[in-house]
Design an enzyme around this catalytic site. Sequence first.
Site, PDB file in Angstrom:
ATOM      1  N   ASP A 224       0.800  -1.391  -0.150  1.00 43.56           N
ATOM      2  CA  ASP A 224      -0.074  -0.089  -0.059  1.00 43.56           C
ATOM      3  C   ASP A 224       0.781   1.236   0.049  1.00 43.56           C
ATOM      4  O   ASP A 224       0.258   2.449   0.667  1.00 43.56           O
ATOM      5  CB  ASP A 224      -0.898   0.186   1.300  1.00 43.56           C
ATOM      6  CG  ASP A 224      -1.858  -1.258   1.118  1.00 43.56           C
ATOM      7  OD1 ASP A 224      -2.273  -1.647   0.375  1.00 43.56           O
ATOM      8  OD2 ASP A 224      -1.663  -1.838   2.319  1.00 43.56           O
TER       9      ASP A 224
ATOM     10  N   LYS B 143       1.921   1.931  -5.156  1.00 44.90           N
ATOM     11  CA  LYS B 143       2.841   1.432  -6.398  1.00 44.90           C
ATOM     12  C   LYS B 143       1.903   1.805  -7.648  1.00 44.90           C
ATOM     13  O   LYS B 143       2.562   2.025  -8.607  1.00 44.90           O
ATOM     14  CB  LYS B 143       3.073   0.096  -6.157  1.00 44.90           C
ATOM     15  CG  LYS B 143       4.233  -0.265  -5.032  1.00 44.90           C
ATOM     16  CD  LYS B 143       4.219  -1.943  -5.133  1.00 44.90           C
ATOM     17  CE  LYS B 143       3.074  -2.725  -4.562  1.00 44.90           C
ATOM     18  NZ  LYS B 143       2.862  -2.614  -3.036  1.00 44.90           N
TER      19      LYS B 143
ATOM     20  N   GLY C 270      -4.016  -4.675  -4.415  1.00 39.95           N
ATOM     21  CA  GLY C 270      -4.916  -3.727  -4.815  1.00 39.95           C
ATOM     22  C   GLY C 270      -4.044  -2.468  -5.147  1.00 39.95           C
ATOM     23  O   GLY C 270      -3.583  -1.897  -4.616  1.00 39.95           O
ATOM     24  N   HIS C 271      -4.323  -2.182  -6.737  1.00 37.58           N
ATOM     25  CA  HIS C 271      -3.338  -1.320  -7.201  1.00 37.58           C
ATOM     26  C   HIS C 271      -4.495  -0.341  -7.833  1.00 37.58           C
ATOM     27  O   HIS C 271      -5.215  -0.605  -8.760  1.00 37.58           O
ATOM     28  CB  HIS C 271      -2.533  -1.566  -8.257  1.00 37.58           C
ATOM     29  CG  HIS C 271      -1.378  -2.464  -7.683  1.00 37.58           C
ATOM     30  ND1 HIS C 271      -0.614  -3.228  -8.446  1.00 37.58           N
ATOM     31  CD2 HIS C 271      -0.968  -2.607  -6.510  1.00 37.58           C
ATOM     32  CE1 HIS C 271       0.440  -3.805  -7.649  1.00 37.58           C
ATOM     33  NE2 HIS C 271       0.332  -3.389  -6.407  1.00 37.58           N
TER      34      HIS C 271
ATOM     35  N   GLN D 112       2.287  -6.265  -3.070  1.00 44.96           N
ATOM     36  CA  GLN D 112       2.401  -6.420  -1.709  1.00 44.96           C
ATOM     37  C   GLN D 112       3.610  -5.443  -1.339  1.00 44.96           C
ATOM     38  O   GLN D 112       3.977  -4.470  -2.021  1.00 44.96           O
ATOM     39  CB  GLN D 112       2.691  -7.738  -0.979  1.00 44.96           C
ATOM     40  CG  GLN D 112       1.401  -8.536  -1.271  1.00 44.96           C
ATOM     41  CD  GLN D 112       1.087  -9.252  -2.358  1.00 44.96           C
ATOM     42  OE1 GLN D 112       1.624  -9.611  -2.895  1.00 44.96           O
ATOM     43  NE2 GLN D 112      -0.128  -8.874  -3.036  1.00 44.96           N
TER      44      GLN D 112
HETATM   45  P1  IMP Z   1      -2.417 -13.020   1.935  1.00 46.41           P
HETATM   46  O1  IMP Z   1      -1.446 -12.379   1.185  1.00 46.41           O
HETATM   47  O2  IMP Z   1      -3.959 -12.961   1.642  1.00 46.41           O
HETATM   48  O3  IMP Z   1      -2.009 -14.184   2.385  1.00 46.41           O
HETATM   49  O4  IMP Z   1      -2.314 -12.190   3.501  1.00 46.41           O
HETATM   50  C1  IMP Z   1      -1.126 -12.061   4.293  1.00 46.41           C
HETATM   51  C2  IMP Z   1      -0.793 -10.808   4.875  1.00 46.41           C
HETATM   52  O5  IMP Z   1      -0.285  -9.932   3.714  1.00 46.41           O
HETATM   53  C3  IMP Z   1      -1.914  -9.941   5.392  1.00 46.41           C
HETATM   54  O6  IMP Z   1      -1.377  -9.285   6.476  1.00 46.41           O
HETATM   55  C4  IMP Z   1      -2.409  -9.184   4.383  1.00 46.41           C
HETATM   56  O7  IMP Z   1      -3.176  -8.109   5.118  1.00 46.41           O
HETATM   57  C5  IMP Z   1      -1.180  -8.833   3.848  1.00 46.41           C
HETATM   58  N1  IMP Z   1      -1.400  -8.381   2.368  1.00 46.41           N
HETATM   59  C6  IMP Z   1      -1.675  -9.209   1.284  1.00 46.41           C
HETATM   60  N2  IMP Z   1      -1.683  -8.428   0.026  1.00 46.41           N
HETATM   61  C7  IMP Z   1      -1.567  -7.132   0.471  1.00 46.41           C
HETATM   62  C8  IMP Z   1      -1.418  -5.921  -0.269  1.00 46.41           C
HETATM   63  O8  IMP Z   1      -1.662  -5.771  -1.358  1.00 46.41           O
HETATM   64  N3  IMP Z   1      -1.410  -4.931   0.648  1.00 46.41           N
HETATM   65  C9  IMP Z   1      -1.047  -4.776   1.787  1.00 46.41           C
HETATM   66  N4  IMP Z   1      -1.081  -5.907   2.165  1.00 46.41           N
HETATM   67  C10 IMP Z   1      -1.372  -7.051   1.791  1.00 46.41           C
END
Ligand code: IMP
Length: 430
Positions: free
Chosen positions: A13, A16, A40-41, A224
């Site tokens: 977040d 990007k 989420g972009h 991420q």
């Molecule tokens: P997962 O990727 O759904 O397995 O989530 C694992 C961790 O990564 C959690 O803390 C999510 O909130 C975080 N996370 C996954 N994708 C994103 C992203 O695009 N932005 C911020 N945090 C993310």
Amino acid sequence: MANVVVVGAQWGDEGKGKIVDWLSERADVIARFQGGHNAGHTLVIGGQVFKLSLLPSGIVRKGKMAVIGNGVVLDPWSLFSEIDKLAAQGVEISPENLMIAENTPLILPLHQDLDQLREEAAGKAKIGTTGRGIGPAYEDKVGRRTIRVADLADEETLDARLDRLLAHHDALRQGLGATAVNRAELRAKLLEIAPKLLQYAQPVWKVMNDYRKSGKRILFEGAQGSLLDIDFGTYPYVTSSTTMSGMAATGTGLGPSAIGFVLGIVKAYTTRVGEGPFPTELEDADGQRLGERGREFGTVTGRKRRCGWFDAVLVRQTCAISGVNGIALTKLDVLDGFKTLKICTGYEIDGTRYDYLPTAAALQAKVTPIYEEMEGWEESTEGARSWADLPAAAIKYVRRIEELIQCPVALLSTSPERDDTILVTDPFAD
Ligand code: IMP
């Protein structure tokens, strides 16, 4: 030709989407190399807002090739709904502008089930995942029982893959009190989408190597953030992929020498979604203010993001691991109006000073941040397009960040609009 990798240098977040869009105008090919539709972009182009989860950001621009590499985990149903949503916004997607690696593992409904069942079973010890099945899909990939895009082309192969996969999942589901997977239904669903998905399938490694040879400019779009990296993040509160820059090579099938410039995206303060350590977290009015001014709500899940001061220790660490050549500093304007600002320059743990975050969870739990205070600024920095538009205190803040993280600013972003950007170094320049 300098190909560019963009990675988030914090917990995701960092903004990007805008930077990738800005760079994708200069690129010919834009490739995702890890993660899935947990990303989420948000792109704002000429006032129109595009929200992307799985598709590379370059897809919204005409004449660009968008690539989903083998390092990604792909939920076909989510992909198709994203394609439909974009079509409704006037973006046409076809094999002319989208290519998916044949060896990309699929996220199936059973992965999403397992993600959610596990989180529920974990109670307070939950990771706080996005619930999209990302972790279980990567587990099946390294467990050598996943279904990959190319497997959909042949029913016999698909049956063998399903047998292996369901033997594992049905046992797990039984343990978690869930019913067995409906094999016939899943098989039918997969065969139904097969032709639609296979039209995009390519030996991406080969095409990418050809692109490289012919001098096309490639932009690798990380998702991420570095602190969510499976190896170097705040484990186990991480995502299940390698979010560092090195993954751009193995996640698309190019050698590491294809990467010319690593751009780390850094927010002027810190946020994180989900559980896990966060040394500079603020649970006071300042944290509230950062969240409100920065509109810190998740693009994918809508969850409120935790907010805190800039942590130079963590960014120095992630920039080193990803070999960041320059950073894009985002959301500086969110700090407008703060009387004083704090930057974390080190940690104290049990009376010892650390200039990095140690791996041991017991030590991480005892971190006390060491802060340096800086003067804030009253003036608005929103929309600034040159250094001369910035107040002196804001420039001082940026310079101090550069010094502490040992990495220069290449770009400074001052609003979600793509042109509100100060360019210091063009990452694509040779
Ligand atoms: P997962 O990727 O759904 O397995 O989530 C694992 C961790 O990564 C959690 O803390 C999510 O909130 C975080 N996370 C996954 N994708 C994103 C992203 O695009 N932005 C911020 N945090 C993310």
